[in-house]
Design an enzyme around this catalytic site. Structure first.
Site, PDB file in Angstrom:
ATOM      1  N   ARG A 105     -23.619   1.230  38.176  1.00 15.74           N
ATOM      2  CA  ARG A 105     -22.732   2.275  38.684  1.00 15.74           C
ATOM      3  C   ARG A 105     -23.486   3.520  39.153  1.00 15.74           C
ATOM      4  O   ARG A 105     -22.861   4.454  39.643  1.00 15.74           O
ATOM      5  CB  ARG A 105     -21.703   2.639  37.614  1.00 15.74           C
ATOM      6  CG  ARG A 105     -22.293   3.230  36.361  1.00 15.74           C
ATOM      7  CD  ARG A 105     -21.391   3.126  35.140  1.00 15.74           C
ATOM      8  NE  ARG A 105     -20.026   3.544  35.339  1.00 15.74           N
ATOM      9  CZ  ARG A 105     -19.095   3.485  34.374  1.00 15.74           C
ATOM     10  NH1 ARG A 105     -19.412   3.019  33.175  1.00 15.74           N
ATOM     11  NH2 ARG A 105     -17.861   3.871  34.604  1.00 15.74           N
ATOM     12  N   ALA A 253      -8.800  -1.946  24.184  1.00 13.01           N
ATOM     13  CA  ALA A 253      -7.847  -1.645  23.107  1.00 13.01           C
ATOM     14  C   ALA A 253      -7.579  -0.149  22.996  1.00 13.01           C
ATOM     15  O   ALA A 253      -6.432   0.278  22.789  1.00 13.01           O
ATOM     16  CB  ALA A 253      -8.366  -2.186  21.781  1.00 13.01           C
ATOM     17  N   GLY A 254      -8.630   0.669  23.116  1.00 19.22           N
ATOM     18  CA  GLY A 254      -8.448   2.113  23.009  1.00 19.22           C
ATOM     19  C   GLY A 254      -7.587   2.676  24.125  1.00 19.22           C
ATOM     20  O   GLY A 254      -6.780   3.584  23.909  1.00 19.22           O
ATOM     21  N   ASP A 255      -7.751   2.134  25.333  1.00 12.34           N
ATOM     22  CA  ASP A 255      -6.935   2.572  26.466  1.00 12.34           C
ATOM     23  C   ASP A 255      -5.485   2.167  26.261  1.00 12.34           C
ATOM     24  O   ASP A 255      -4.565   2.931  26.569  1.00 12.34           O
ATOM     25  CB  ASP A 255      -7.458   1.963  27.767  1.00 12.34           C
ATOM     26  CG  ASP A 255      -8.926   2.256  27.999  1.00 12.34           C
ATOM     27  OD1 ASP A 255      -9.387   3.343  27.608  1.00 12.34           O
ATOM     28  OD2 ASP A 255      -9.619   1.387  28.563  1.00 12.34           O
TER      29      ASP A 255
END
Length: 313
Positions: A105, A253-255
Site C-alpha cells: 500500500r 470482527a472489530g469493524d
C-alpha cells in the site's frame, strides 16, 4: 445524507481458496478489505444509510473496489479516482490456524488523502463520522486528513466515532499512541481493542478506560474478543459477555462490532444493548470467511439474538 460517513483506504484482497502458504497457491480469490468500508457495509446491511469517503487508483483494482462497495448499498459519491496512483493491495494466507497478511500500500492512491479532500458541508445532517487509526498511519497527508475531518465533524455537530485499530506493520506504538491522544479531544465515541490497549498503553483495565475518557471521549468502549466488551462513560461501567461461536476467520470482527454498536446508537438503544449488538455482529463476522461477507442483515441479527441458529452460521 447518510447517517454515518466513514473515510479510509480499502484495498483489493487476494486469498487462496484453501488454507496453506501463498507460495503453494495456484489461484487467488479477489475480495476487498478496509476497516472503514467494512463498517459502512455492515451498517448498510442492517438497513442504515452509510457513506464511504476515499481515493482509489484509476485502475481496474480501483473499479473492483468501487463496484463491490456500491453493490452493498453504500454511498460512494465522495470517492474519487486518482490517475497515476495504484489502488492498495494485500494478500492473506492461513497457516497453522492463523491468518497472515502481506500489504502493498506504500504510495497507494488512498495514501494521498489530505485536508480538503471532500466538501465538509456534506457532513451536515449525518449522525456520526467514523474514522480509524489505520488511515493516519499511511502518510503525513493522511494523518492531517484525519485531524481535519475530525475537526470539520465537530464544527458541524456530527459525533465522531474513532477506532484505534493499531497496526504494528504501519507505525510504531509510540507514534500511534501520540496520534490517538492528539485526536481524543475531538472524539465522542472511542473504540479500542484489548490487545492494542496493552500495546499502546500497557493495560486494558477500567483504569485505562478512565484515563482515555479524561482526554475527551464521552464513551469509551473496550473490545475484548470472545470475552465480550466493556463500556465506560465517566460514571457507568458495563460489561457484556461474548457469544459462543465457532471461529472461522477473525478478520473484520472489530469493524463488525463497531458497526453493531453504532447501529444501537442510531436505533436509540441503551449502552448495554449497544454492547450486545456489537458482540453479536463480531460473532457473526468471525463465523464465516471474509472481512464482511458473513455480516447479517437486521432480520438475521435479530434471529441470532433470539438464540435461533441460522443455517450455515
Amino acid at each position: 445524507m447518510p447517517e454515518v460517513l466513514t473515510a479510509g483506504e480499502t484495498m483489493v484482497l487476494g486469498v487462496p481458496p484453501r488454507p496453506g502458504r501463498l507460495r503453494h497457491a495456484s489461484s487467488l480469490e479477489l475480495r476487498i478489505g478496509g476497516a472503514e468500508s467494512n463498517v459502512a457495509i455492515a451498517l448498510s446491511r442492517l438497513g442504515l444509510s452509510a457513506g464511504w469517503i476515499s481515493l482509489l487508483g484509476d485502475d481496474e483494482p480501483g473499479q473492483l473496489v468501487l463496484d463491490r462497495v456500491r453493490a452493498e448499498g453504500v454511498d460512494t459519491s465522495l470517492v474519487s479516482r486518482l490517475p497515476g496512483r495504484s489502488t492498495g493491495l494485500y494478500l492473506r494466507e492461513y497457516v497453522a490456524g492463523a491468518a497472515r497478511a502481506y500489504y502493498y500500500r506504500r504510495g497507494s492512491a488512498a495514501s494521498a488523502m489530505s485536508p480538503g479532500l471532500f466538501d465538509p458541508t456534506r457532513l451536515e445532517g449525518a449522525s456520526f463520522m467514523h474514522l480509524t487509526g489505520i488511515t493516519p498511519a499511511l502518510s503525513e497527508d493522511c494523518l492531517r486528513f484525519n485531524l481535519w475531518a475530525a475537526k470539520e465533524a465537530n464544527t458541524r455537530g456530527v459525533r465522531l466515532s474513532f477506532d484505534v485499530n493499531y497496526r504494528s506493520k504501519l507505525w510504531p506504538p509510540e507514534q500511534a499512541r501520540a496520534f490517538v491522544e492528539e485526536i481524543l479531544p475531538l472524539v465522542d465515541l472511542l473504540f479500542v481493542g484489548d490487545d492494542e490497549a496493552r500495546a499502546l498503553w500497557g493495560s486494558d483495565d477500567v483504569g485505562l478506560l478512565r484515563r482515555l475518557h479524561d482526554h475527551g471521549p464521552a464513551e469509551v468502549v473496550l473490545k475484548r474478543g470472545d470475552r465480550g466488551s466493556m463500556f465506560f462513560d465517566g460514571e457507568l461501567i458495563l460489561k457484556h459477555p461474548g457469544f459462543d461461536v465457532d471461529e472461522v476467520d477473525p478478520i473484520g470482527a472489530g469493524d463488525a462490532f463497531a458497526a453493531g454498536y453504532l447501529a444501537g446508537h442510531l436505533w436509540g438503544l441503551p449502552a448495554e444493548e449497544r454492547l450486545r449488538l456489537g458482540n453479536a455482529m463480531g460473532a457473526l463476522c468471525v463465523s464465516t470467511v471474509g472481512d464482511y461477507e458473513g455480516l447479517p442483515d437486521r432480520k438475521e441479527l435479530e434471529t441470532f439474538l433470539r438464540g435461533i441458529r441460522m443455517p450455515g452460521r
